[in-house]
Design a protein around this motif. Sequence first.
Motif, short mmCIF file in Angstrom:
data_model
loop_
_atom_site.label_atom_id
_atom_site.label_comp_id
_atom_site.label_asym_id
_atom_site.label_seq_id
_atom_site.Cartn_x
_atom_site.Cartn_y
_atom_site.Cartn_z
N ILE A 100 14.05 13.34 9.57
CA ILE A 100 13.73 12.15 8.81
C ILE A 100 12.48 12.42 7.98
O ILE A 100 11.46 12.89 8.50
N ILE A 101 12.55 12.11 6.70
CA ILE A 101 11.37 12.15 5.83
C ILE A 101 10.90 10.70 5.63
O ILE A 101 11.64 9.88 5.08
N GLU A 102 9.68 10.39 6.08
CA GLU A 102 9.15 9.04 5.94
C GLU A 102 8.25 9.02 4.71
O GLU A 102 7.17 9.57 4.71
N ALA A 103 8.72 8.36 3.65
CA ALA A 103 8.01 8.38 2.37
C ALA A 103 7.81 6.98 1.81
O ALA A 103 7.80 6.79 0.60
N THR A 104 7.64 6.00 2.68
CA THR A 104 7.47 4.63 2.20
C THR A 104 6.07 4.37 1.66
O THR A 104 5.89 3.50 0.80
#
Length: 446
Positions: A100-104
Amino acid sequence: MNLAALLAARADAGRPVRIGLIGAGKFGSMILAQAQHIAGYHVVGIADLDPAKARAALNRVGWAEERHAATSLQTAFDDGTTFVTDDAAALFAHDGIECIIEATGHPLAGLRHASAAIDAGKHVIMVNVEADVLCGPLLAARAQKQGVVYSMAYGDQPAAMCELVDWVNSCGFELVAAGKGMNFCPGYRYSTPDTVWDYFDFTPEQVASGDFNPKMYNSFTDGTKAAIEMAAVANATGLDCPGDGLAFHPAGLQDLATVFRPRDEGGQLERTGLVDIAASREPDGRVVLNNIQYGMFVTFRAPNAYTRDCFQQYGLLTDPSGWYGSMWRPFHLIGLETSVSVLSAVLRGEATGASTRYRADAVATAKGDFAAGDMLDGEGGFKVWAKAIPAADAAAMDALPIGLAHHIRLKTSVKRDQVVTLADVEVTEDLDIFEMREAQKAMLSE
């Protein structure tokens, strides 16, 4: 360097690296721009609160519409396309997604997403440095117990600084300092979203394009982003923040080894082992010669005279004594390089930098005099800037971290440049994150 070879082997075996991306803003768009050109690298799903905006981002960066037309995650998994949704939890629940890439960019959402992904057995690439500096050490410990990787995002400056620190330590030099360049002078500290574009050369058309968030760019301008990133680097490397926050020493490429050495050796540091910023402007606003505004650097000391002589023989930029040297990377391409972190996590089980200890914090500091009842507006806003200080100091004063300084009400008045504490605010929401912060304080003794 063999990530490309490892990925090619996976692709040849029909086992692409499968990813879920949360957040299709500027950073996410840059990730997607390159993902379509990496064989064996499959973005199965994209979660964004506004799926239409995510689709617009995909179109803007050159994706063919049929490539993101999947009607479910399983369909996307099966046929190599991409599913766009507003449900991040669906990415955690799908067994085929490995990372998972968390880019929020939203610190509280980022922590919740990362926690859920780790619990689901997924590797996590934390683009969201705001979340990482808030509770990254706790997440890294959870990931280790779960047998997954929790990592900074390669291409962003903290991961590049960690790479440089690793190089220093692997070569046997004495690490003195690590930092990055930044367009900063003291007058920028009190910039607001209303004034921020005065500090940039963007055209009105660029600002209106959708890629330019005034609060985000104001965080770059007022020094908040620097505090967040340098605190994260301290937590990843074991270096410390200066006791009174980052000093933003003006320094060009030729002066890094001279400026970023201890004061008793003629430099500007209170001691060795610190993070700080090489400002690209003098205090009066003049541009620093050969500044490294977009770069990252380390300074280090030779362990003996022979090594010092080698520094000179091979053209290393040093201080006048020759004992202190510098190494730098002149640029970073943020999301265009983040695939390196994904592949490192999935194929090698290694992080490209991780906040494995609680050494530093980025704490909310008032931009002006504010009264009880006023609402703080968080990173890049009108009310607070972030100061990077040692974690022990932040814990001792019960300082309010910048990541929890959004939409929270003051219950006491504060003065300009005063660190805001938990005693100064009304804590009524996000209690789960406050509990994580309390749990992280136990890491101070580790």
